[in-house]
Design a protein around this motif. Structure first.
Motif, PDB file in Angstrom:
ATOM      1  N   THR A  82     -38.105   2.766  27.477  1.00  0.00           N
ATOM      2  CA  THR A  82     -37.969   1.719  28.489  1.00  0.00           C
ATOM      3  C   THR A  82     -38.212   0.340  27.887  1.00  0.00           C
ATOM      4  OG1 THR A  82     -38.759   3.281  30.157  1.00  0.00           O
ATOM      5  CG2 THR A  82     -38.751   0.955  30.748  1.00  0.00           C
ATOM      6  N   ARG A  83     -39.236   0.196  27.048  1.00  0.00           N
ATOM      7  CA  ARG A  83     -39.483  -1.091  26.398  1.00  0.00           C
ATOM      8  C   ARG A  83     -38.330  -1.455  25.466  1.00  0.00           C
ATOM      9  NH1 ARG A  83     -45.054  -2.532  23.181  1.00  0.00           N
ATOM     10  NH2 ARG A  83     -45.883  -1.684  25.149  1.00  0.00           N
ATOM     11  N   ILE A  84     -37.830  -0.473  24.746  1.00  0.00           N
ATOM     12  CA  ILE A  84     -36.730  -0.742  23.810  1.00  0.00           C
ATOM     13  C   ILE A  84     -35.470  -1.151  24.560  1.00  0.00           C
ATOM     14  CG2 ILE A  84     -35.218   0.341  22.110  1.00  0.00           C
ATOM     15  CD1 ILE A  84     -37.631   2.086  21.291  1.00  0.00           C
ATOM     16  N   LEU A  85     -35.146  -0.435  25.640  1.00  0.00           N
ATOM     17  CA  LEU A  85     -33.955  -0.783  26.405  1.00  0.00           C
ATOM     18  C   LEU A  85     -34.090  -2.151  27.062  1.00  0.00           C
ATOM     19  CD1 LEU A  85     -32.970   2.592  28.127  1.00  0.00           C
ATOM     20  CD2 LEU A  85     -31.867   1.460  26.201  1.00  0.00           C
ATOM     21  N   GLY A  86     -35.309  -2.537  27.437  1.00  0.00           N
ATOM     22  CA  GLY A  86     -35.510  -3.877  27.980  1.00  0.00           C
ATOM     23  C   GLY A  86     -35.179  -4.950  26.968  1.00  0.00           C
ATOM     24  N   LEU A  87     -35.602  -4.757  25.719  1.00  0.00           N
ATOM     25  CA  LEU A  87     -35.252  -5.735  24.679  1.00  0.00           C
ATOM     26  C   LEU A  87     -33.765  -5.717  24.385  1.00  0.00           C
ATOM     27  CD1 LEU A  87     -37.151  -6.794  21.593  1.00  0.00           C
ATOM     28  CD2 LEU A  87     -34.896  -5.827  21.207  1.00  0.00           C
ATOM     29  N   VAL A  88     -33.188  -4.528  24.280  1.00  0.00           N
ATOM     30  CA  VAL A  88     -31.753  -4.433  23.980  1.00  0.00           C
ATOM     31  C   VAL A  88     -30.921  -5.098  25.074  1.00  0.00           C
ATOM     32  CG1 VAL A  88     -29.841  -2.799  23.718  1.00  0.00           C
ATOM     33  CG2 VAL A  88     -32.005  -2.386  22.540  1.00  0.00           C
ATOM     34  N   ALA A  89     -31.376  -5.003  26.317  1.00  0.00           N
ATOM     35  CA  ALA A  89     -30.606  -5.575  27.424  1.00  0.00           C
ATOM     36  C   ALA A  89     -30.688  -7.092  27.472  1.00  0.00           C
ATOM     37  CB  ALA A  89     -31.098  -4.987  28.753  1.00  0.00           C
ATOM     38  N   VAL A 139     -27.234   4.303  23.643  1.00  0.00           N
ATOM     39  CA  VAL A 139     -27.321   5.129  22.433  1.00  0.00           C
ATOM     40  C   VAL A 139     -28.225   4.467  21.403  1.00  0.00           C
ATOM     41  CG1 VAL A 139     -25.996   6.008  20.473  1.00  0.00           C
ATOM     42  CG2 VAL A 139     -25.109   6.272  22.788  1.00  0.00           C
ATOM     43  N   LEU A 140     -28.080   3.146  21.225  1.00  0.00           N
ATOM     44  CA  LEU A 140     -28.951   2.432  20.292  1.00  0.00           C
ATOM     45  C   LEU A 140     -30.409   2.534  20.718  1.00  0.00           C
ATOM     46  CD1 LEU A 140     -29.395   0.501  17.901  1.00  0.00           C
ATOM     47  CD2 LEU A 140     -28.929  -1.400  19.459  1.00  0.00           C
ATOM     48  N   GLY A 141     -30.671   2.386  22.015  1.00  0.00           N
ATOM     49  CA  GLY A 141     -32.042   2.492  22.497  1.00  0.00           C
ATOM     50  C   GLY A 141     -32.629   3.868  22.276  1.00  0.00           C
ATOM     51  N   VAL A 142     -31.838   4.903  22.513  1.00  0.00           N
ATOM     52  CA  VAL A 142     -32.325   6.272  22.323  1.00  0.00           C
ATOM     53  C   VAL A 142     -32.621   6.542  20.845  1.00  0.00           C
ATOM     54  CG1 VAL A 142     -31.705   8.714  22.497  1.00  0.00           C
ATOM     55  CG2 VAL A 142     -31.206   7.158  24.390  1.00  0.00           C
ATOM     56  N   LEU A 143     -31.730   6.084  19.963  1.00  0.00           N
ATOM     57  CA  LEU A 143     -31.960   6.284  18.530  1.00  0.00           C
ATOM     58  C   LEU A 143     -33.216   5.553  18.064  1.00  0.00           C
ATOM     59  CD1 LEU A 143     -28.305   5.982  17.122  1.00  0.00           C
ATOM     60  CD2 LEU A 143     -29.653   8.060  17.480  1.00  0.00           C
ATOM     61  N   LEU A 144     -33.400   4.319  18.530  1.00  0.00           N
ATOM     62  CA  LEU A 144     -34.611   3.586  18.164  1.00  0.00           C
ATOM     63  C   LEU A 144     -35.855   4.261  18.731  1.00  0.00           C
ATOM     64  CD1 LEU A 144     -33.427  -0.121  18.678  1.00  0.00           C
ATOM     65  CD2 LEU A 144     -33.850   1.048  16.510  1.00  0.00           C
ATOM     66  N   ALA A 145     -35.744   4.785  19.944  1.00  0.00           N
ATOM     67  CA  ALA A 145     -36.887   5.462  20.548  1.00  0.00           C
ATOM     68  C   ALA A 145     -37.255   6.716  19.761  1.00  0.00           C
ATOM     69  CB  ALA A 145     -36.588   5.807  22.001  1.00  0.00           C
ATOM     70  N   LEU A 180     -38.080  -6.857  28.225  1.00  0.00           N
ATOM     71  CA  LEU A 180     -37.257  -7.972  28.690  1.00  0.00           C
ATOM     72  C   LEU A 180     -37.824  -9.312  28.217  1.00  0.00           C
ATOM     73  CD1 LEU A 180     -36.485  -6.851  32.362  1.00  0.00           C
ATOM     74  CD2 LEU A 180     -34.868  -6.941  30.455  1.00  0.00           C
ATOM     75  N   ALA A 181     -39.146  -9.457  28.253  1.00  0.00           N
ATOM     76  CA  ALA A 181     -39.761 -10.718  27.837  1.00  0.00           C
ATOM     77  C   ALA A 181     -39.570 -10.966  26.349  1.00  0.00           C
ATOM     78  CB  ALA A 181     -41.248 -10.704  28.190  1.00  0.00           C
ATOM     79  N   MET A 182     -39.692  -9.939  25.524  1.00  0.00           N
ATOM     80  CA  MET A 182     -39.509 -10.115  24.084  1.00  0.00           C
ATOM     81  C   MET A 182     -38.068 -10.464  23.744  1.00  0.00           C
ATOM     82  SD  MET A 182     -41.926  -7.176  22.359  1.00  0.00           S
ATOM     83  CE  MET A 182     -41.629  -7.888  20.736  1.00  0.00           C
ATOM     84  N   GLY A 183     -37.128  -9.829  24.414  1.00  0.00           N
ATOM     85  CA  GLY A 183     -35.731 -10.186  24.186  1.00  0.00           C
ATOM     86  C   GLY A 183     -35.397 -11.565  24.717  1.00  0.00           C
ATOM     87  N   PHE A 184     -35.996 -11.918  25.856  1.00  0.00           N
ATOM     88  CA  PHE A 184     -35.738 -13.220  26.459  1.00  0.00           C
ATOM     89  C   PHE A 184     -36.292 -14.352  25.600  1.00  0.00           C
ATOM     90  CE2 PHE A 184     -36.665 -16.586  29.650  1.00  0.00           C
ATOM     91  CZ  PHE A 184     -35.361 -16.817  30.061  1.00  0.00           C
ATOM     92  N   SER A 185     -37.374 -14.095  24.859  1.00  0.00           N
ATOM     93  CA  SER A 185     -37.915 -15.124  23.973  1.00  0.00           C
ATOM     94  C   SER A 185     -36.901 -15.511  22.902  1.00  0.00           C
ATOM     95  CB  SER A 185     -39.210 -14.629  23.325  1.00  0.00           C
ATOM     96  OG  SER A 185     -38.963 -13.515  22.484  1.00  0.00           O
TER      97      SER A 185
END
Length: 276
Positions: free
Chosen positions: A21-28, A45-51, A83-88
């Motif tokens: 969930t954290r990874i997909l938030g950043l990817v999104a 798929v990228l999120g699942v592989l990273l997870a 989401l916050a880390m990606g938004f930064s």
């Protein structure tokens, strides 16, 4: 015979679901990864592989049912952190777009706007050009890999837990948001200064020769000088661009440490710390 208890199954589900969930938030929300041109299936798929890669390194998780109220609360928290880390990092790209808006309005290209698929709105031509330059630089200096390394570090600096996040964490995004205007102005300053000199020269020329049609010659002159200044300043934008990328990535790291209500300090060295 292999037997599994409900507790073991819940632990396996939580061990993959919460980091995912954290990874997909950043990817999104992160630039390039979350662009609308990237298919949703590719993001998942990228999120699942990273997870699958990061989950074994995550510290001990709370013994909670992922479908319980506390488990769903952790799920929401992890989504907000990603989401916050990606938004930064998205705020850093907004600085480049703002620089393009300033340059376009100064050059007289404010009317030349096009549809921007990333924001679903209209943006100036120079703004889209600066956004593409930032995207290519983002990939060229491997900033996307450093961003993923910062995401991996966040699971250590901000472990997954049911403890509510610190309310001081959003202030990091507010501080970084203020950099949109200062960094955008600094990036567009060469063009603004060149156009200011041209406008002063045209004003003097108008006073010396009132019969000249200043509106007829002023627009092509300012446009040509603006494009020439932009082309001459591009080779010197490498260092400011890398510094802004580093600033956005460090803001994401500070966000994770602040959300954990810990004093700022060196994060664990699990990946590249900064861009070259």
């Amino acid at each position: 015979m292999l037997t599994l208890t409900s507790g073991e199954i819940n632990a396996w589900i939580a061990g993959l679901l919460w980091p995912l969930t954290r990874i997909l938030g950043l990817v999104a929300s992160a630039p390039v990864f979350g662009h609308t041109s990237v298919p949703v299936s590719a993001k998942v798929v990228l999120g699942v592989l990273l997870a699958l890669v990061i989950a074994p390194t995550v510290p001990a998780l709370p013994a909670l049912d992922p479908m319980s109220y506390a488990g769903l609360l952790i799920l929401v928290q992890e989504l907000l952190i990603g989401l916050a880390m990606g938004f930064s990092m998205r705020l850093v790209f907004a600085a480049f777009e703002y620089a393009g808006e300033l340059a376009s309005s100064t050059m007289g290209l404010g009317f030349a706007s096009f549809f921007d698929p990333s924001t679903h709105g209209r943006s100036a031509a120079i703004s889209q050009f600066m956004s593409m330059v930032a995207t290519m630089a983002f990939l060229a200096v491997n900033a996307h890999l450093v961003l993923l390394a910062a995401l991996s570090e966040s699971f250590i600096s901000l472990p997954i837990s049911a403890t509510p996040l610190s309310l001081a964490a959003p202030l990091e995004l507010v501080r970084l948001g203020s950099r949109i205007f200062s960094a955008g102005l600094q990036l567009a300053l060469p063009i603004i200064a060149a156009i200011l000199i041209v406008n002063v020269a045209l004003g003097i020329l108008t006073r010396a020769a009132p019969q000249l049609n200043i509106f007829g010659i002023g627009f092509p002159v300012t446009l040509g000088v603006g494009l020439l200044t932009l082309s001459l300043s591009l080779p010197y934008l490498g260092t400011p661009i890398v510094n802004l990328f580093n600033e956005g990535i460090e803001a994401g790291r500070r966000l994770a440490r602040t959300a954990a209500d810990r004093p700022p300090g060196p994060a664990p060295a699990t990946g590249p710390r900064a861009l070259p």
